[in-house]
Design a protein around this motif. Structure first.
Motif, mmCIF file in Angstrom:
data_model
loop_
_atom_site.group_PDB
_atom_site.id
_atom_site.type_symbol
_atom_site.label_atom_id
_atom_site.label_comp_id
_atom_site.label_asym_id
_atom_site.label_seq_id
_atom_site.Cartn_x
_atom_site.Cartn_y
_atom_site.Cartn_z
ATOM 1 N N ASP A 61 37.926 -0.843 54.303
ATOM 2 C CA ASP A 61 36.589 -0.272 54.228
ATOM 3 C C ASP A 61 35.723 -1.136 53.309
ATOM 4 O O ASP A 61 36.235 -1.743 52.359
ATOM 5 N N GLU A 64 33.899 -0.418 50.964
ATOM 6 C CA GLU A 64 33.981 0.004 49.560
ATOM 7 C C GLU A 64 35.039 -0.792 48.789
ATOM 8 O O GLU A 64 35.015 -0.856 47.573
ATOM 9 N N CYS A 65 35.970 -1.399 49.499
ATOM 10 C CA CYS A 65 37.037 -2.192 48.876
ATOM 11 C C CYS A 65 36.563 -3.604 48.514
ATOM 12 O O CYS A 65 37.319 -4.382 47.944
ATOM 13 N N SER A 83 33.415 -6.081 46.729
ATOM 14 C CA SER A 83 32.280 -6.070 45.803
ATOM 15 C C SER A 83 31.006 -6.401 46.555
ATOM 16 O O SER A 83 31.017 -7.182 47.499
ATOM 17 N N ARG A 84 29.915 -5.820 46.101
ATOM 18 C CA ARG A 84 28.618 -6.111 46.703
ATOM 19 C C ARG A 84 28.176 -7.499 46.263
ATOM 20 O O ARG A 84 28.367 -7.891 45.125
ATOM 21 N N HIS A 120 28.528 -7.937 51.167
ATOM 22 C CA HIS A 120 29.739 -7.796 50.356
ATOM 23 C C HIS A 120 30.522 -9.111 50.357
ATOM 24 O O HIS A 120 30.364 -9.943 51.250
ATOM 25 N N CYS A 175 38.695 -8.858 49.109
ATOM 26 C CA CYS A 175 38.711 -7.485 48.595
ATOM 27 C C CYS A 175 38.866 -7.500 47.071
ATOM 28 O O CYS A 175 39.300 -8.485 46.476
ATOM 29 N N LYS A 176 38.503 -6.383 46.435
ATOM 30 C CA LYS A 176 38.563 -6.282 44.976
ATOM 31 C C LYS A 176 39.973 -6.511 44.447
ATOM 32 O O LYS A 176 40.160 -7.169 43.430
#
Length: 120
Positions: free
Chosen positions: A13, A15-16, A18-19, A27, A31-32
């Motif tokens: 998703d 949300e995983c 960073s912007r 993004h 992923c983070k």
């Protein structure tokens, strides 16, 4: 909406991630979780520390900054001698910046400390 991480290749998703303005979908591509892992590996390699040595330092300092003795709220900075590269300890962001802004100069730091106690 999902995105595939360029490191682990998993669909996750948004949300995983960073912007980041200017990237497609707004993004990052990594992923983070992978970003943190990669950053930690890079820093540890850069200073010649193993994960075990880093954890030993963290434990020895009781998860506190070596200067202000406050508990770390974020990942600590690895403080090192800029001439020798020797790791001195782990610092919070503010202490790391303070020492850096005073150019790692003990005499300047001592004068700053003397200046502060003059007002008491």
């Amino acid at each position: 909406m999902n995105r595939k991480c360029s490191t682990c290749k998993e669909q996750k998703d948004l949300e995983c991630f960073s912007r980041e303005a200017g990237r497609s979908l707004g993004h990052t591509y990594t992923c983070k979780t992978c970003s943190k892992r990669n950053a930690r590996r890079h820093i540890l390699r850069m200073y010649g520390l193993t994960e075990e040595t880093y954890q030993t330092l963290l434990t020895k300092q009781d998860n506190k900054c070596a200067v202000c003795l406050e508990q770390f709220k974020n990942n600590p900075h690895i403080d090192h001698n800029h001439s020798s590269g020797q790791v001195r300890g782990l610092l919070c962001t503010n202490c790391n910046r303070g020492i850096g802004l005073l150019k790692d100069n003990p005499e300047t730091l001592q004068r700053a400390a003397t200046y502060l106690v003059m007002d008491r």
